[in-house]
Design a protein around this motif. Structure first.
Motif, mmCIF file in Angstrom:
data_model
loop_
_atom_site.group_PDB
_atom_site.id
_atom_site.type_symbol
_atom_site.label_atom_id
_atom_site.label_comp_id
_atom_site.label_asym_id
_atom_site.label_seq_id
_atom_site.Cartn_x
_atom_site.Cartn_y
_atom_site.Cartn_z
ATOM 1 N N LEU A 1 8.296 -41.727 -43.815
ATOM 2 C CA LEU A 1 9.605 -41.880 -44.390
ATOM 3 C C LEU A 1 8.969 -43.053 -45.028
ATOM 4 N N ASP A 2 9.122 -44.313 -43.794
ATOM 5 C CA ASP A 2 9.563 -45.589 -45.518
ATOM 6 C C ASP A 2 7.569 -46.104 -45.467
ATOM 7 N N ILE A 3 6.910 -45.707 -45.629
ATOM 8 C CA ILE A 3 5.702 -46.206 -46.609
ATOM 9 C C ILE A 3 5.367 -44.829 -47.677
ATOM 10 N N MET A 4 5.866 -43.376 -47.663
ATOM 11 C CA MET A 4 4.997 -42.893 -48.213
ATOM 12 C C MET A 4 6.241 -42.418 -49.832
ATOM 13 N N VAL A 5 7.559 -42.259 -48.607
ATOM 14 C CA VAL A 5 8.255 -41.581 -49.498
ATOM 15 C C VAL A 5 8.867 -42.683 -50.050
ATOM 16 N N ARG A 6 10.277 -44.137 -49.018
ATOM 17 C CA ARG A 6 10.585 -45.133 -49.868
ATOM 18 C C ARG A 6 9.602 -46.311 -50.264
ATOM 19 N N LYS A 7 8.370 -46.482 -49.826
ATOM 20 C CA LYS A 7 7.832 -47.560 -50.399
ATOM 21 C C LYS A 7 7.233 -47.654 -51.835
ATOM 22 N N ALA B 1 6.786 -43.868 -53.135
ATOM 23 C CA ALA B 1 7.201 -43.091 -53.705
ATOM 24 C C ALA B 1 6.429 -41.889 -54.312
ATOM 25 N N TYR B 2 5.253 -41.658 -53.327
ATOM 26 C CA TYR B 2 4.396 -40.417 -53.173
ATOM 27 C C TYR B 2 5.028 -39.369 -53.603
ATOM 28 N N ILE B 3 6.220 -38.614 -53.201
ATOM 29 C CA ILE B 3 6.534 -37.911 -52.892
ATOM 30 C C ILE B 3 7.920 -37.637 -52.276
ATOM 31 N N SER B 4 9.270 -36.855 -52.875
ATOM 32 C CA SER B 4 10.285 -37.214 -52.439
ATOM 33 C C SER B 4 10.773 -36.878 -50.956
ATOM 34 N N GLU B 5 11.970 -37.421 -50.345
ATOM 35 C CA GLU B 5 12.078 -37.038 -48.828
ATOM 36 C C GLU B 5 12.445 -35.813 -48.792
ATOM 37 N N GLU B 6 13.183 -35.132 -49.658
ATOM 38 C CA GLU B 6 12.256 -33.355 -49.873
ATOM 39 C C GLU B 6 11.180 -32.572 -49.536
ATOM 40 N N GLU B 7 10.459 -32.839 -50.211
ATOM 41 C CA GLU B 7 8.687 -32.648 -50.698
ATOM 42 C C GLU B 7 8.898 -33.149 -48.858
ATOM 43 N N LEU B 8 8.778 -34.447 -48.500
ATOM 44 C CA LEU B 8 8.194 -34.415 -47.539
ATOM 45 C C LEU B 8 8.967 -33.623 -46.050
ATOM 46 N N TRP B 9 10.693 -33.365 -46.187
ATOM 47 C CA TRP B 9 10.589 -32.569 -45.024
ATOM 48 C C TRP B 9 10.277 -31.070 -45.369
ATOM 49 N N GLU B 10 9.686 -30.302 -46.667
ATOM 50 C CA GLU B 10 9.574 -29.487 -46.849
ATOM 51 C C GLU B 10 8.279 -28.902 -46.559
ATOM 52 N N LEU B 11 7.622 -30.024 -46.267
ATOM 53 C CA LEU B 11 5.690 -29.792 -45.607
ATOM 54 C C LEU B 11 5.629 -30.164 -44.644
ATOM 55 N N ASN B 12 6.385 -30.583 -43.897
ATOM 56 C CA ASN B 12 6.375 -30.542 -42.331
ATOM 57 C C ASN B 12 6.887 -30.031 -42.506
ATOM 58 N N ALA B 13 8.104 -29.024 -42.762
ATOM 59 C CA ALA B 13 8.512 -28.009 -42.448
ATOM 60 C C ALA B 13 7.119 -26.387 -42.521
ATOM 61 N N LEU B 14 6.315 -26.269 -42.797
ATOM 62 C CA LEU B 14 5.775 -26.029 -43.508
ATOM 63 C C LEU B 14 4.004 -25.552 -42.799
ATOM 64 N N CYS B 15 3.956 -27.351 -42.122
ATOM 65 C CA CYS B 15 3.392 -27.448 -41.386
ATOM 66 C C CYS B 15 3.419 -26.777 -39.868
ATOM 67 N N GLN B 16 4.395 -27.058 -39.898
ATOM 68 C CA GLN B 16 5.317 -26.872 -38.973
ATOM 69 C C GLN B 16 5.082 -25.514 -38.077
ATOM 70 N N VAL B 17 5.400 -24.814 -38.808
ATOM 71 C CA VAL B 17 5.133 -22.726 -38.487
ATOM 72 C C VAL B 17 3.890 -22.528 -38.763
ATOM 73 N N LEU B 18 2.505 -23.558 -39.464
ATOM 74 C CA LEU B 18 0.866 -22.902 -38.969
ATOM 75 C C LEU B 18 0.472 -23.621 -37.708
ATOM 76 N N PRO B 19 -0.684 -22.631 -37.928
ATOM 77 C CA PRO B 19 -1.611 -22.876 -36.723
ATOM 78 C C PRO B 19 -2.425 -24.504 -36.790
ATOM 79 N N GLY B 20 -2.536 -25.429 -35.899
ATOM 80 C CA GLY B 20 -3.095 -26.328 -36.274
ATOM 81 C C GLY B 20 -2.446 -27.841 -35.724
#
Length: 398
Positions: free
Chosen positions: A34-40, A42-61
């Motif tokens: 969040l600090d490096i890739m979003v706020r510093k 701006a590769y993606i938005s904070e909303e996109e980060l939480w969405e991607l992380n939520a998606l990864c949590q429901v997948l195996p791996g």
């Protein structure tokens, strides 16, 4: 060099920085992203980060690895995603292979040398109990989930075969998917448009490795298949991986002793990067009979096997997740899958304690580790260092 190439280079440098500084588990990892890739950056938005992380949590791996790969995919497509995967896992993989070298050397040349890990082995169980508590309170919230967790713990304890775990996950997911009507209805177009290429890649590698291993009986191929299969089935993060690996490589195949496994798990809690890196340690020691080339080969094969399936799956699902998550049975199934994973964690804590001497020393080491994690602000690496120093001091005095 183009502006795009410079941006990709900076992104990979940021991933490398994360790989050598992200101590403290998934929460610390997310805070740093969040600090490096979003706020510093701006590769993606904070909303996109939480969405991607939520998606990864429901997948195996491995969730953190999939999140990094998904961000790379969003920025620069598959090539950058695979590069970011490599950069992210390499430091931890090298550290855990080095740990396997050290443990193997000590076992061969200095009998009893693992006494330095006298505290580390029971402490590893303290880490698992702490992770189990956090995971259970987060994921088990209904009577049905509680029953599934208890059922899973019972089955995992008495039938600790690696082939039972996938069946339990399917049973858990199907059971809770049947009560999908309790899930809120999502508005919008539910028509799925699916690109199957990455799914076929994932499934193709799985089937090819299984067939090649069965035909050739080559240990390298079999090892890759073992870790690739595990990487395709693990829901719930690195702590859920522990019972799988322990059952398959300690109880079932006896490639490692319980003492070696617990020492490696303890070490893995004190290094930065993905917690799935313990696989490299297990893979390396599984091929130690072939000497240094075997240790290196086993470590890198295990890393490839455990990390690739989750990456293939995130590339597959990310393209149609917005449509898929609107299906209520899909969302409902996650409750059962998570509950079963929690049951496996409970069984793992007991199964890992069973080979240890049932004495006050080990009980106090487990309990003390849990208390430090729960009530102190000490990070995991600091706690592990304290354990190693205590073990060295104990050997020196006694």
């Amino acid at each position: 060099m183009s502006v795009k190439s410079v941006r990709y280079y900076i992104y990979l440098k940021d991933v490398l920085l994360l790989s050598v500084t992200a101590f403290g588990g998934p929460q610390a990892f997310l805070a740093m992203v969040l600090d490096i890739m979003v706020r510093k950056r701006a590769y993606i938005s904070e909303e996109e980060l939480w969405e991607l992380n939520a998606l990864c949590q429901v997948l195996p791996g491995p969730t953190s690895t999939q999140t990094i790969s998904a961000i790379g995919y969003r920025i620069g497509g598959p090539n950058l995603a695979y590069l970011s995967l490599f950069v992210w896992i390499l430091p931890a993989t090298l550290l855990m292979i080095s740990a396997a070298f050290l443990i193997d050397f000590l076992q061969e040349n200095t009998p009893g040398a693992l006494n330095f890990a006298k505290f580390i082995q029971p402490m590893a169980i303290g880490f698992i109990i702490y992770a189990a508590q956090k995971t259970i309170f987060k994921m088990v919230r209904t009577p049905e989930a509680t029953m599934l967790m208890m059922f899973s713990a019972f089955i995992s304890f008495f039938y600790n075969s690696p082939y039972v775990f996938p069946l339990l996950l399917v049973v858990g997911g199907v059971t809770t998917s049947l009560k999908f009507r309790s899930q809120p209805v999502e508005e919008g177009d539910k028509k799925l448009v699916i690109s199957w290429s990455n799914f076929f890649l994932w499934a193709g590698v799985l089937v090819f490795a299984a067939l090649l291993g069965a035909l050739t009986k080559n240990q390298s191929v079999l090892l890759f298949e073992n870790f690739y299969r595990n990487g395709s089935l693990i829901f719930g993060g690195g702590q859920v991986l522990v019972p799988y690996l322990y059952t398959e490589f300690v109880e079932f195949k006896k490639f490692l002793s319980s003492q070696e496994f617990l020492t490696g798990y303890g070490i893995s809690q004190g290094i930065p990067g993905p917690t799935f890196s313990i696989s490299s340690y297990v893979g390396a020691l599984s091929m130690r009979e072939y000497g240094i080339p075997g240790l290196l080969t086993g470590g890198f094969i295990a890393a490839a096997g455990i990390f690739l399936p989750g990456t293939f799956l995130i590339f597959f699902v990310i393209r149609f997740w917005d449509q898929l998550k609107k299906y209520r049975p899909v969302r409902a199934a996650l409750e059962g899958i998570n509950a079963v994973s929690c049951g496996m964690l409970i069984a793992a804590a007991y199964l890992l304690f069973e080979p240890l001497d049932n004495n006050l020393f080990n009980v106090m080491a487990i309990f003390g580790t849990y208390l430090l994690l729960q009530f102190s602000k000490l990070s995991s690496p600091v706690i592990i260092i304290i354990g190693v120093l205590a073990g060295i001091g104990y050997n020196w005095v006694f």
